[in-house]
Design an enzyme around this catalytic site. Structure first.
Site, short mmCIF file in Angstrom:
data_model
loop_
_atom_site.label_atom_id
_atom_site.label_comp_id
_atom_site.label_asym_id
_atom_site.label_seq_id
_atom_site.Cartn_x
_atom_site.Cartn_y
_atom_site.Cartn_z
N ARG A 1 0.85 -1.19 0.00
CA ARG A 1 0.00 0.00 0.00
C ARG A 1 0.87 1.23 0.00
NH1 ARG A 1 -4.71 -1.90 4.34
NH2 ARG A 1 -4.82 -3.98 3.45
N SER B 1 -7.76 -1.27 0.98
CA SER B 1 -8.71 -1.60 2.04
C SER B 1 -9.35 -0.40 2.72
CB SER B 1 -7.98 -2.48 3.05
OG SER B 1 -8.89 -3.10 3.88
N HIS B 2 -9.05 -0.18 4.00
CA HIS B 2 -9.69 0.90 4.76
C HIS B 2 -8.96 2.23 4.60
CE1 HIS B 2 -6.50 -0.77 7.13
NE2 HIS B 2 -6.46 0.34 7.84
N ASP C 1 -15.69 -1.63 5.15
CA ASP C 1 -14.56 -0.80 4.69
C ASP C 1 -14.51 -0.79 3.17
OD1 ASP C 1 -13.62 -3.37 4.26
OD2 ASP C 1 -11.55 -2.89 4.82
N ASP D 1 -12.89 -2.31 0.78
CA ASP D 1 -12.94 -3.56 0.01
C ASP D 1 -13.91 -4.58 0.60
OD1 ASP D 1 -11.24 -3.93 2.21
OD2 ASP D 1 -10.08 -5.49 1.20
N ASP E 1 -14.20 -6.26 3.32
CA ASP E 1 -13.89 -7.42 4.16
C ASP E 1 -14.08 -7.11 5.65
OD1 ASP E 1 -11.68 -5.76 4.25
OD2 ASP E 1 -10.20 -7.35 3.90
N ARG E 2 -14.22 -5.84 6.00
CA ARG E 2 -14.44 -5.50 7.41
C ARG E 2 -15.91 -5.22 7.68
NH1 ARG E 2 -9.57 -1.91 9.87
NH2 ARG E 2 -7.87 -3.01 8.82
N THR F 1 -1.50 -11.13 13.70
CA THR F 1 -2.40 -10.23 12.98
C THR F 1 -2.31 -10.46 11.47
OG1 THR F 1 -2.25 -8.57 14.70
CG2 THR F 1 -2.83 -7.78 12.50
N GLU G 1 -10.78 -10.89 14.02
CA GLU G 1 -9.76 -9.97 14.51
C GLU G 1 -10.46 -8.78 15.16
OE1 GLU G 1 -5.88 -9.85 12.09
OE2 GLU G 1 -7.44 -9.39 10.65
N SER H 1 -9.86 -5.86 14.68
CA SER H 1 -9.88 -4.74 13.74
C SER H 1 -11.09 -4.82 12.80
CB SER H 1 -8.59 -4.73 12.93
OG SER H 1 -8.41 -5.99 12.32
N LYS I 1 -11.50 -12.38 5.38
CA LYS I 1 -12.58 -11.92 6.25
C LYS I 1 -13.69 -11.38 5.36
CE LYS I 1 -10.10 -7.61 7.40
NZ LYS I 1 -8.69 -7.77 7.02
C1 VG1 Z 1 -4.67 -3.99 10.08
C2 VG1 Z 1 -5.40 -4.75 11.17
C3 VG1 Z 1 -5.35 -6.24 10.89
C4 VG1 Z 1 -5.93 -6.51 9.49
C5 VG1 Z 1 -5.19 -5.69 8.46
C6 VG1 Z 1 -5.77 -5.83 7.08
O1 VG1 Z 1 -3.31 -4.36 10.07
O2 VG1 Z 1 -4.84 -4.47 12.44
O3 VG1 Z 1 -6.05 -6.92 11.89
O4 VG1 Z 1 -5.83 -7.87 9.18
O5 VG1 Z 1 -5.25 -4.31 8.81
O6 VG1 Z 1 -7.10 -5.46 7.04
P1 VG1 Z 1 -2.17 -3.48 10.75
O7 VG1 Z 1 -0.89 -4.18 10.42
O8 VG1 Z 1 -2.30 -2.12 10.19
O9 VG1 Z 1 -2.48 -3.49 12.22
V1 VG1 Z 1 -7.71 -4.70 5.68
O10 VG1 Z 1 -9.39 -4.65 5.79
O11 VG1 Z 1 -6.91 -3.25 5.77
O12 VG1 Z 1 -7.16 -5.68 4.46
CO CO Z 2 -10.34 -4.30 4.09
#
Ligand code: VG1
Ligand code: CO
Length: 582
Positions: free
Chosen positions: A25, A124-125, A299, A301, A303-304, A367, A386, A388, A399
């Protein structure tokens, strides 16, 4: 049939292409640099090896964020040049991350082909748009994110890459129209199949849940519902599933038109960024009117998920525990029982208590969703989550935001079977409070310090590791901060040995475990694109049913104070408050 040629382009390594928790990213301006995307894609093909790439069918799509459409055309041309046989693209380049996983596992192409992997274009988010983030990740034949063995290889390749292959003269493919375009290359035919983004996913959801009972709930005058896609790709699925299949009102959908820049917002479903939904649900400062019974958000994409009741927030850690506790009764897919459950290390231990009571196999993984996949492939885990805002099951290897909402609606439908025609509705809040009364409550909060100076963040973490060499010293400091917290009985850096393939992942977060089951966890985020993000996770278990109804920030205040002072958060980062509290 249009023909194309293969060109070998010279390139040189570009720094910083190490995939994080979930793919690579970066800011769009980084991704659009000459050769940036090309280097990463070729490094991925090389990591997969020529045998796997030649003749393969691969999916390319994503959450529709800015730069996706250009990136899709580039990847199509590179795939053709690398001997890929077929590329599948969701209409307009849209596929949610869970839908990609479903498509790899379930979809059969018009010519009977099956896909063996996917490039998912999403950050993602993280926000999108010309000044925001783009991202790319690769998923494997099981539908799940590439394991560390592959992502490490991709990164190594990016450091030595000298050339990439591309079919420059392949015309751009119209990805807005469903159908197959065929081309002739030096090694034979190459096809691009554009297909409906939702139908495979909708079919899968219908095979998991009892849509009829959810429909009864959603169309009952006693129930009300609201879904916020935050202008992410979930909107494309929400309309099909909640409105067309399940009879929800069109007006219950918020921000369900996918946009390249997510309408300028931050497509992260939490209490800070999903503001409109939070207000509607009676949890915001500007809330007015009677909130709906149930609200959820996704979010970028999809998945959240965030699940809310009327004026009530369900923590993601509680959510997975409650889904696991009710899955067998409420969700047909699980009627034969759960194979096991799993959570990521920083996620609260609410799921552990359910696993223990129901005598289920239980796993704690680092994670990132990639660690759940092996357990699921080995038939050891059915439901996982998770903290998150990620929840899911072994129906796919990602997810799944909409799945989580359907799981909650199934539980609500099950608990209200006899109540829809008469009697009081069992609410989201009732279900959560009942769960706490049975299993105890894990007070939980996460503090995020975003875009902190990377050097300062490293020093803070190093200091916390150093402290762990003497628990006596730690306890001396802790007692000096607050005398009313329990003793620290263990401190380490979390390390995981995969029970299926034996691979070891180190440095997965710093843990301080207390005598009463409380925990402090510190991690550096692996998904940010600027500076460093420090995550602090704080948890405390309360078994006494008379004490499970407290305000969580109030209940956790002593531990928060210990965490901030012990880590010297302000001293190292200069921050007196976190960017986001969940
Ligand atoms: C974050 C979350 C983690 C999740 C990841 C991808 O990672 O804490 O639990 O699996 O995002 O989610 P990090 O390394 O920033 O803590 V997503 O929906 O951004 O693919
Ligand atoms: Co996501």
């Amino acid at each position: 049939m249009a023909r194309f040629n293969v060109t070998k382009k010279l390139t040189s390594p570009i720094d910083g292409q190490k995939p994080g928790t979930s793919g690579l990213r970066k800011k769009v301006k980084v991704f659009i640099q000459p050769n940036y995307l090309e280097n990463f894609v070729q490094s991925t093909f090389n990591a997969l090896t020529t045998e796997k790439v030649r003749g393969a069918t691969l999916v390319v799509s994503g959450d529709g964020r800015y730069y996706s459409k250009d990136a899709i055309q580039i990847i199509i041309k590179m795939a053709a040049a690398n001997g890929v046989r077929r590329i599948w693209v969701g209409q307009n380049g849209l596929l949610s991350t869970p839908a990609v996983s479903a498509v790899i596992r379930e979809r059969v192409g018009v010519d009977g082909s099956r896909a063996s992997g996917a490039f998912i274009l999403t950050a993602s988010h993280n926000p999108g748009g010309p000044h925001e983030d783009f991202g790319i990740k690769y998923n494997m034949e099981n539908g799940g994110p590439a394991p560390e063995g592959i992502t490490d290889k991709i990164y190594e390749n990016t450091k030595t890459i000298k050339e990439y292959l591309i079919a420059e003269d392949l015309p751009n493919v119209d990805i807005s129209a469903i159908g197959v375009s065929s081309f002739g290359g030096p090694e034979g035919q190459f096809d691009v199949e554009v297909f409906d983004s939702a139908s495979d996913y909708v079919k899968l959801m219908k095979s998991i849940f009892d849509f009829e009972s959810i429909r009864k709930l959603l169309t009952s005058p006693k129930f009300s519902f609201c879904y916020d896609a935050l202008h992410g790709v979930a909107g494309a699925y929400a309309k099909r599933i909640f409105v067309e299949e399940l009879g929800a009102q069109e007006s219950s959908l918020l921000n369900c038109v996918p946009k390249e820049d997510f309408g300028g917002g931050h497509p992260d479903p939490n209490l800070t960024y999903a503001k409109e939904l939070v207000d509607r649900m009676g949890l915001g400062k500007s809330s007015s009117g009677e909130p709906p019974e149930f609200g959820a958000a996704a979010d970028g994409d999809a998945d959240r998920n965030m699940v809310l009741g009327k004026r009530f927030f369900v923590t993601p850690s509680d959510s997975v525990a409650i889904i696991a506790a009710n899955a067998v009764e409420a969700i047909p897919y699980f009627s034969a029982g759960l194979k096991g459950v799993a959570r990521s290390m920083p996620t609260s231990a609410a799921l552990d208590v359910v696993a223990k009571n129901l005598k289920l196999k239980f796993f704690e993984v680092p994670t990132g969703w990639k660690f759940f996949g092996n357990l699921m492939d080995a038939g050891m885990c059915s439901v996982c989550g998770e903290e998150s805002f990620g929840t899911g099951s072994d129906h796919i290897r990602e997810k799944d935001g909409i799945w989580a909402v359907l799981a909650w609606l199934s539980i609500l439908a099950y608990k209200n079977k006899g109540n829809l025609d008469g009697g009081k509705l069992v609410s989201v809040e009732d279900i959560v409070r009942q769960h706490w009364a049975t299993y105890g409550r894990h007070y939980y909060t996460r503090y995020d310090y975003e875009n902190v100076d990377a050097g300062a963040a490293k020093e803070l973490m190093a200091n916390l590791v150093k402290l762990q060499s003497s628990l006596d010293e730690v306890n001396g400091i802790v007692k000096g901060i607050r005398s009313d917290v329990a003793k620290v009985v263990h401190g380490d850096e979390f390390e995981y040995k995969d029970p299926v393939d034996g691979s070891i992942s180190k440095h997965q977060g710093i843990r301080y475990l207390f005598e009463d089951g409380s925990r402090l966890v510190f991690r550096l985020s692996g998904t940010g694109s600027e500076g460093a993000t420090i995550r602090l996770y704080i948890e405390q278990y309360e078994k006494d049913p008379s004490k499970t109804g407290r305000d969580s920030q109030e209940a956790l205040a002593p531990l928060v104070e210990v965490a901030l002072k012990l880590s010297k958060m302000q001293e190292f980062t200069g921050r007196s408050a976190p960017t986001v509290i969940t």
